[in-house]
Design an enzyme around this catalytic site. Structure first.
Site, PDB file in Angstrom:
ATOM      1  N   ASN A  77      18.847  42.094  15.794  1.00 47.07           N
ATOM      2  CA  ASN A  77      17.924  42.615  16.906  1.00 47.07           C
ATOM      3  C   ASN A  77      17.063  41.735  17.579  1.00 47.07           C
ATOM      4  O   ASN A  77      16.814  40.519  17.483  1.00 47.07           O
ATOM      5  CB  ASN A  77      16.767  43.591  16.143  1.00 47.07           C
ATOM      6  CG  ASN A  77      17.175  44.457  15.091  1.00 47.07           C
ATOM      7  OD1 ASN A  77      17.969  45.345  15.551  1.00 47.07           O
ATOM      8  ND2 ASN A  77      16.665  44.844  13.880  1.00 47.07           N
ATOM      9  N   GLU A 121      11.297  41.603  22.331  1.00 49.17           N
ATOM     10  CA  GLU A 121      10.237  43.095  21.999  1.00 49.17           C
ATOM     11  C   GLU A 121       9.016  42.518  21.811  1.00 49.17           C
ATOM     12  O   GLU A 121       8.148  43.039  22.089  1.00 49.17           O
ATOM     13  CB  GLU A 121      10.668  43.671  20.856  1.00 49.17           C
ATOM     14  CG  GLU A 121      12.219  44.458  21.095  1.00 49.17           C
ATOM     15  CD  GLU A 121      12.717  45.159  19.909  1.00 49.17           C
ATOM     16  OE1 GLU A 121      12.794  46.366  19.593  1.00 49.17           O
ATOM     17  OE2 GLU A 121      13.236  44.537  19.032  1.00 49.17           O
ATOM     18  N   SER A 179      18.018  43.342   9.828  1.00 46.81           N
ATOM     19  CA  SER A 179      17.551  44.379   9.529  1.00 46.81           C
ATOM     20  C   SER A 179      17.436  44.427   8.006  1.00 46.81           C
ATOM     21  O   SER A 179      18.451  43.848   7.493  1.00 46.81           O
ATOM     22  CB  SER A 179      18.251  45.749   9.973  1.00 46.81           C
ATOM     23  OG  SER A 179      18.084  46.752   8.880  1.00 46.81           O
ATOM     24  N   TYR A 181     -27.711  35.057  33.463  1.00 48.41           N
ATOM     25  CA  TYR A 181     -26.802  34.583  32.069  1.00 48.41           C
ATOM     26  C   TYR A 181     -27.443  36.054  31.194  1.00 48.41           C
ATOM     27  O   TYR A 181     -28.609  36.231  31.158  1.00 48.41           O
ATOM     28  CB  TYR A 181     -26.992  33.439  31.170  1.00 48.41           C
ATOM     29  CG  TYR A 181     -26.456  33.337  29.851  1.00 48.41           C
ATOM     30  CD1 TYR A 181     -25.063  33.169  29.884  1.00 48.41           C
ATOM     31  CD2 TYR A 181     -27.092  33.721  28.965  1.00 48.41           C
ATOM     32  CE1 TYR A 181     -24.363  33.235  28.593  1.00 48.41           C
ATOM     33  CE2 TYR A 181     -26.447  33.795  27.655  1.00 48.41           C
ATOM     34  CZ  TYR A 181     -25.180  33.409  27.410  1.00 48.41           C
ATOM     35  OH  TYR A 181     -24.465  33.538  26.461  1.00 48.41           O
ATOM     36  N   THR A 200      19.323  50.540  40.720  1.00 51.69           N
ATOM     37  CA  THR A 200      17.896  51.247  41.087  1.00 51.69           C
ATOM     38  C   THR A 200      18.126  52.455  40.072  1.00 51.69           C
ATOM     39  O   THR A 200      18.952  53.231  39.897  1.00 51.69           O
ATOM     40  CB  THR A 200      17.889  51.689  42.927  1.00 51.69           C
ATOM     41  OG1 THR A 200      18.819  52.554  42.746  1.00 51.69           O
ATOM     42  CG2 THR A 200      18.003  50.709  43.547  1.00 51.69           C
ATOM     43  N   HIS A 201      16.801  53.047  39.831  1.00 55.91           N
ATOM     44  CA  HIS A 201      16.780  54.001  38.855  1.00 55.91           C
ATOM     45  C   HIS A 201      17.713  53.751  37.686  1.00 55.91           C
ATOM     46  O   HIS A 201      17.957  54.733  37.113  1.00 55.91           O
ATOM     47  CB  HIS A 201      17.084  55.434  39.449  1.00 55.91           C
ATOM     48  CG  HIS A 201      16.456  55.575  40.810  1.00 55.91           C
ATOM     49  ND1 HIS A 201      15.172  56.274  40.919  1.00 55.91           N
ATOM     50  CD2 HIS A 201      16.911  55.243  41.975  1.00 55.91           C
ATOM     51  CE1 HIS A 201      14.822  56.450  42.502  1.00 55.91           C
ATOM     52  NE2 HIS A 201      16.039  55.753  42.895  1.00 55.91           N
ATOM     53  N   LYS A 235      23.260  45.047  11.933  1.00 58.79           N
ATOM     54  CA  LYS A 235      21.883  44.792  12.791  1.00 58.79           C
ATOM     55  C   LYS A 235      21.718  43.288  13.407  1.00 58.79           C
ATOM     56  O   LYS A 235      21.760  41.998  12.414  1.00 58.79           O
ATOM     57  CB  LYS A 235      20.823  45.536  12.480  1.00 58.79           C
ATOM     58  CG  LYS A 235      20.734  47.000  12.391  1.00 58.79           C
ATOM     59  CD  LYS A 235      20.656  47.511  13.880  1.00 58.79           C
ATOM     60  CE  LYS A 235      19.179  47.830  13.904  1.00 58.79           C
ATOM     61  NZ  LYS A 235      19.126  48.567  15.386  1.00 58.79           N
TER      62      LYS A 235
END
Ligand code: ARG
Length: 459
Positions: free
Chosen positions: A284, A289, A276, A316, A154-155, A282
């Site tokens: 990724n 994302e 990258s 309409y 949590t948090h 890297k």
């Protein structure tokens, strides 16, 4: 020649043709438009509103057009504005007066409502299918990880230990609700609007129920004004899409976090990662994302359509043509995201040992320590206080609760006995949480079984 040209003395400006034409996106509904027109024409014939042989000629020509469009032989025209008038124009070019009878008792307003509903039924069915495949994959991975302990947060601070299976099943629940929402939304999509005309129905003796049955609709719309100006069903579906994206996005965020060097809970497969251009080391999580990022456009489409509809008088209005791009874009995006996410999650390598290590540190067993004292007779608030002090002591010493000796423990409470070590073990912390809905292996195994039964019943 415009199908509505009679009342006009001048040609539409090319600028306006370009501005108001929707053919460059609504061509995607050509199959639905033709299916709808065939049903309408056949009904006109059955009701003796047009001669039966002309109805048949319309249907066979439309069928022919469908095949030609399918095979890329037809060029649509911007002047004919939208898919509905493009197809009608082509029909009239081929069969003349008979073709001119197709639009009897119909308006583009009820026609576009029909086509959109047919399109949405198909697309929501496809979403259900794709979500079903994702759910199936989650059940599979969860089934293999009933005993894989990991920290629950949590948090974003370690809270209590859970298992990977339990964590994955949390997402299973989210997508289950998404599927149920889509099913429910289909009840309001699956209603046939033809016969509503432009806004006030029609004087022809149309058989609306026959058309509904022919096209596989469950019912017919109940008010002609509402039927041609209702876009709730699209907004509802876009809201379902937004919720699906929100769930995918949260999942992606966790996978991104888990794949960091700081966590190392998972490793994404090479086939779902990118490199990258400058940093050779890297790898990724671009796919995750991008799914997270595309959530923005799906929310945006929902807001766009809500805003388009706000303040529109009945019935309409041309504003409503703006619904299509939002609808197409959201559905395309969500379908692609679910598919790529399913591919990604099915190839993720879970680092079980690292997850378990994570669950062992950070005092994830502190609540269990308090509960231990409660079982020995201490009121919970007092137990909370004792363990709080114990944790503080451990932090200063750089130790975990299980590293303390019995005498160290007893300095804070005489209630501690030998059995404390078992009670605070990872196994006990997880498997004593065995209420339905909890992380214990038994409870999660049951959730998985129940989930599988539900999923099978969905199809
Ligand atoms: N292309 C229009 C749309 O998508 C079809 C309905 C047009 N009706 C009208 N009266 N202009 O909304």
């Amino acid at each position: 020649m415009k199908l509505w040209g009679g009342r006009f003395e001048k040609k539409t400006s090319a600028q306006v043709d370009d501005f108001h034409s929707s053919i460059h996106f609504d061509y995607r509904m050509y199959r639905h438009d033709i299916r709808g027109s065939i049903a309408h024409a056949r009904m006109l014939g059955r009701q003796n509103i047009i001669p039966a042989e002309q109805a048949e000629l319309i249907c066979s020509t439309l069928q022919q057009l469908l095949e030609e469009i399918d095979s890329g032989q037809i060029q649509f025209s911007v002047e004919a504005e939208d898919i509905h008038m493009n197809i009608e124009t082509l029909l009239i070019e081929r069969i003349g007066d008979a073709g001119k009878k197709l639009h009897t008792g119909r308006s583009r307003n009820d026609q576009v409502a029909l086509d959109t509903r047919m399109y949405m039924m198909e697309e929501t069915e496809c979403l259900l299918q794709l979500l079903g495949e994702l759910e199936d994959e989650l059940l599979k991975i969860a089934g293999q990880n009933i005993e894989t302990c990991m920290p629950g947060y949590t948090h974003l601070q370690k809270a209590q230990p859970v298992t990977l299976a339990h964590h994955l099943m949390a997402y299973f629940e989210m997508f289950r609700r998404d599927m149920e929402r889509l099913k429910d939304c289909q009840k309001r999509i699956n209603i046939m609007p033809l016969g509503s005309g432009a806004l006030a129905g029609t004087t022809y003796d149309l058989d609306r129920h026959w058309v509904a049955k022919e096209l596989g609709f469950a019912d017919i719309t109940r008010n002609s004004l509402d039927a041609v100006s209702d876009r709730d069903f699209i907004i509802e579906a876009l809201s379902c899409c937004s919720m699906i994206m929100m769930h995918l996005s949260r999942f992606c965020e966790e996978l991104i976090l888990w794949s960091t060097d700081e966590f190392r809970f998972i490793e994404m497969d090479d086939s779902y990662s990118t490199g990258s251009s400058i940093m050779p080391q890297k790898k990724n999580p671009d796919v995750a994302e991008l799914v997270r990022g595309k959530t923005g456009r799906v929310y945006g489409n929902l807001m766009a359509l809500l805003t388009v509809m706000k303040g529109l008088p009945l019935a309409y209005n041309k504003d409503m043509q703006e619904d299509k791009e939002a609808m197409f874009d959201s559905l395309d995006t969500v379908k692609k995201c679910i598919q790529v996410f399913t591919g990604m999650i099915s190839t993720v390598k879970f680092n079980q040992a690292q997850m378990e290590r994570g669950a062992l540190s950070g005092f994830a067993n502190a609540t269990d320590a308090a509960d231990y004292l409660v079982k020995k007779g201490l009121p919970f608030r007092s137990a909370h206080e004792v363990i709080g002090r114990l944790v503080l002591h451990c932090i200063k010493e750089g130790k975990g609760l299980l590293d303390l000796t019995l005498s160290e423990l007893r300095e804070l409470s005489p209630l501690f006995e030998d059995d404390v070590y078992d009670a605070l073990s990872l196994n006990a912390c997880v498997n004593e949480r065995k209420l339905p809905g909890g992380p214990a292996a038994k409870a999660v195994a049951q959730a998985i079984d129940e989930g599988r039964v539900w999923l099978e019943a969905m199809f």
